[in-house]
Scaffold this motif. Structure first.
Motif, PDB file in Angstrom:
ATOM      1  N   VAL A  10       0.829  -1.209   0.000  1.00 53.87           N
ATOM      2  CA  VAL A  10       0.000   0.000   0.000  1.00 53.87           C
ATOM      3  C   VAL A  10       0.864   1.259   0.000  1.00 53.87           C
ATOM      4  N   LEU A  11       1.906   1.279   0.846  1.00 50.51           N
ATOM      5  CA  LEU A  11       2.724   2.475   0.984  1.00 50.51           C
ATOM      6  C   LEU A  11       3.587   2.734  -0.252  1.00 50.51           C
ATOM      7  N   TYR A  12       4.085   1.683  -0.889  1.00 47.27           N
ATOM      8  CA  TYR A  12       4.852   1.893  -2.113  1.00 47.27           C
ATOM      9  C   TYR A  12       3.951   2.371  -3.257  1.00 47.27           C
ATOM     10  N   VAL A  13       2.760   1.828  -3.322  1.00 46.15           N
ATOM     11  CA  VAL A  13       1.814   2.318  -4.326  1.00 46.15           C
ATOM     12  C   VAL A  13       1.483   3.780  -4.061  1.00 46.15           C
ATOM     13  N   LEU A  14       1.270   4.118  -2.775  1.00 40.90           N
ATOM     14  CA  LEU A  14       0.992   5.504  -2.412  1.00 40.90           C
ATOM     15  C   LEU A  14       2.165   6.413  -2.783  1.00 40.90           C
ATOM     16  N   ALA A  15       3.392   5.946  -2.513  1.00 39.85           N
ATOM     17  CA  ALA A  15       4.586   6.728  -2.868  1.00 39.85           C
ATOM     18  C   ALA A  15       4.660   6.960  -4.367  1.00 39.85           C
ATOM     19  N   GLY A  16       4.336   5.934  -5.145  1.00 36.58           N
ATOM     20  CA  GLY A  16       4.372   6.075  -6.589  1.00 36.58           C
ATOM     21  C   GLY A  16       3.320   7.043  -7.106  1.00 36.58           C
ATOM     22  N   VAL A  17       2.127   6.950  -6.547  1.00 36.18           N
ATOM     23  CA  VAL A  17       1.042   7.836  -6.985  1.00 36.18           C
ATOM     24  C   VAL A  17       1.353   9.284  -6.619  1.00 36.18           C
ATOM     25  N   LEU A  18       1.759   9.521  -5.360  1.00 36.76           N
ATOM     26  CA  LEU A  18       2.071  10.882  -4.924  1.00 36.76           C
ATOM     27  C   LEU A  18       3.301  11.430  -5.644  1.00 36.76           C
ATOM     28  N   GLY A  19       4.301  10.560  -5.848  1.00 40.99           N
ATOM     29  CA  GLY A  19       5.506  10.995  -6.541  1.00 40.99           C
ATOM     30  C   GLY A  19       5.245  11.360  -7.990  1.00 40.99           C
ATOM     31  N   TYR A  20       4.277  10.691  -8.591  1.00 35.72           N
ATOM     32  CA  TYR A  20       3.964  10.960  -9.995  1.00 35.72           C
ATOM     33  C   TYR A  20       3.002  12.138 -10.153  1.00 35.72           C
ATOM     34  N   LEU A  21       1.986  12.206  -9.283  1.00 37.54           N
ATOM     35  CA  LEU A  21       0.948  13.219  -9.441  1.00 37.54           C
ATOM     36  C   LEU A  21       1.250  14.521  -8.702  1.00 37.54           C
ATOM     37  N   VAL A  22       1.994  14.442  -7.600  1.00 41.99           N
ATOM     38  CA  VAL A  22       2.251  15.637  -6.788  1.00 41.99           C
ATOM     39  C   VAL A  22       3.668  16.131  -7.003  1.00 41.99           C
ATOM     40  N   THR A  23       4.629  15.440  -6.386  1.00 44.32           N
ATOM     41  CA  THR A  23       6.040  15.803  -6.553  1.00 44.32           C
ATOM     42  C   THR A  23       6.909  14.587  -6.271  1.00 44.32           C
ATOM     43  N   PRO A  24       7.959  14.379  -7.046  1.00 41.88           N
ATOM     44  CA  PRO A  24       8.827  13.223  -6.831  1.00 41.88           C
ATOM     45  C   PRO A  24       9.449  13.188  -5.434  1.00 41.88           C
ATOM     46  N   LEU A  25       9.607  14.344  -4.802  1.00 43.56           N
ATOM     47  CA  LEU A  25      10.230  14.398  -3.480  1.00 43.56           C
ATOM     48  C   LEU A  25       9.431  13.614  -2.442  1.00 43.56           C
ATOM     49  N   VAL A  26       8.109  13.643  -2.545  1.00 39.04           N
ATOM     50  CA  VAL A  26       7.270  12.908  -1.596  1.00 39.04           C
ATOM     51  C   VAL A  26       7.545  11.413  -1.694  1.00 39.04           C
ATOM     52  N   GLY A  27       7.599  10.896  -2.906  1.00 36.17           N
ATOM     53  CA  GLY A  27       7.897   9.485  -3.091  1.00 36.17           C
ATOM     54  C   GLY A  27       9.266   9.125  -2.575  1.00 36.17           C
ATOM     55  N   LEU A  28      10.242   9.996  -2.797  1.00 35.40           N
ATOM     56  CA  LEU A  28      11.603   9.736  -2.352  1.00 35.40           C
ATOM     57  C   LEU A  28      11.676   9.662  -0.830  1.00 35.40           C
ATOM     58  N   VAL A  29      10.949  10.531  -0.148  1.00 33.29           N
ATOM     59  CA  VAL A  29      10.925  10.511   1.316  1.00 33.29           C
ATOM     60  C   VAL A  29      10.316   9.204   1.830  1.00 33.29           C
ATOM     61  N   ILE A  30       9.234   8.763   1.212  1.00 34.95           N
ATOM     62  CA  ILE A  30       8.605   7.503   1.619  1.00 34.95           C
ATOM     63  C   ILE A  30       9.553   6.329   1.383  1.00 34.95           C
ATOM     64  N   PHE A  31      10.292   6.369   0.276  1.00 38.21           N
ATOM     65  CA  PHE A  31      11.266   5.315  -0.006  1.00 38.21           C
ATOM     66  C   PHE A  31      12.317   5.213   1.106  1.00 38.21           C
ATOM     67  N   LEU A  32      12.698   6.359   1.674  1.00 41.31           N
ATOM     68  CA  LEU A  32      13.705   6.372   2.739  1.00 41.31           C
ATOM     69  C   LEU A  32      13.117   5.940   4.076  1.00 41.31           C
ATOM     70  N   LEU A  33      11.842   6.240   4.297  1.00 42.54           N
ATOM     71  CA  LEU A  33      11.221   5.919   5.584  1.00 42.54           C
ATOM     72  C   LEU A  33      10.812   4.448   5.696  1.00 42.54           C
ATOM     73  N   LEU A  34      10.396   3.853   4.587  1.00 40.82           N
ATOM     74  CA  LEU A  34       9.916   2.471   4.636  1.00 40.82           C
ATOM     75  C   LEU A  34      10.969   1.471   5.121  1.00 40.82           C
ATOM     76  N   PRO A  35      12.224   1.527   4.648  1.00 42.94           N
ATOM     77  CA  PRO A  35      13.220   0.593   5.192  1.00 42.94           C
ATOM     78  C   PRO A  35      13.420   0.746   6.693  1.00 42.94           C
ATOM     79  N   ALA A  36      13.283   1.965   7.205  1.00 46.78           N
ATOM     80  CA  ALA A  36      13.412   2.176   8.651  1.00 46.78           C
ATOM     81  C   ALA A  36      12.299   1.430   9.389  1.00 46.78           C
ATOM     82  N   PHE A  37      11.090   1.494   8.868  1.00 48.43           N
ATOM     83  CA  PHE A  37       9.973   0.771   9.472  1.00 48.43           C
ATOM     84  C   PHE A  37      10.232  -0.733   9.465  1.00 48.43           C
TER      85      PHE A  37
END
Length: 227
Positions: free
Chosen positions: A174-201
């Motif tokens: 769910v979170l990777y799909v959300l990162a892809g959607v937000l990164g594509y439709l809003v700004t790539p920076l949002v997706g990049l931040v989620i990519f960095l946070l998910l491994p920490a989780f």
């Protein structure tokens, strides 16, 4: 009906699967570093050249962290598995297959961010999210298989472990799909931040969600008596 005779040749200990998987993870991590290069800049501009490659460093950090927690999750899972059968081998190969894809989207994201083209950056983030979601989906299938085949597990393994682990894998999808959607439709920076946070989780929960107090209360709650 299955027994020792019918299981012969279809079941084995996990040592070879673990050794093979560890070798694949080592190769994947090695491939990730190949995108880090000395910048092609005139003499006296090395520092600025190195700093301008920050997307490559961020992409490497995100993917290295992801592979690291995949390895930790893999170790935590196989510490609870006593035997492997043909189906589990295929599930493990599916996890390795999707993990081995990570160096490719890592390079794509790194290149897109360094080229400063917004359209390409959006596509790169969406592509990375697709691979990340696919890897989580592979883990979901892996955990689901083990939840359905408790006979493969060690006796001391908690019955609820792999049932709960499916929640972690589903959350990742769910979170990777959300990162892809937000990164594509809003700004790539949002997706990049989620990519960095998910491994920490996933690093924090690599030993299993049952380690957390709140989750233990939920999973260990006694069942109500039947009327």
């Amino acid at each position: 009906m299955s027994g020792p005779e019918t299981d012969l040749g279809t079941r084995s200990d996990t040592s070879r699967a673990v050794a093979f998987s560890d070798a694949i993870f080592a190769i994947i991590i090695t491939l990730l570093v190949l995108d880090l290069r000395v910048p092609d800049v005139p003499p006296g501009h090395l520092l600025s050249g190195l700093l301008s490659q920050w997307p490559a460093y961020v992409a490497y950090l995100a993917s290295y962290s992801y592979v690291a927690v995949v390895w930790l999750n893999h170790k935590a899972a196989f510490n609870r598995i006593q035997q492997s059968d043909r189906g589990l081998h295929w599930m493990n190969l599916l996890v390795l297959f999707t993990t081995a894809l990570l160096p490719f989207p890592t390079i794509v994201v790194s290149h897109a961010l360094q080229e400063h083209d917004n359209a390409d950056q959006r596509v790169g983030i969406a592509f990375y999210a697709l691979i990340g979601a696919s890897l989580c989906a592979a883990w979901l299938a892996f955990y689901h298989y083990l939840a359905r085949h408790p006979d493969l597990l060690k006796e001391q393994a908690r019955d609820h472990f792999f049932h709960v682990e499916r929640l972690r894998a589903l959350a990742g999808v769910v979170l990777y799909v959300l990162a892809g959607v937000l990164g594509y439709l809003v700004t790539p920076l949002v997706g990049l931040v989620i990519f960095l946070l998910l491994p920490a989780f996933y690093a924090v929960t690599s030993a299993g969600l049952y380690q957390f107090r709140a989750t233990r209360k939920i999973t260990n709650r006694p069942r109500p008596p039947r009327g």
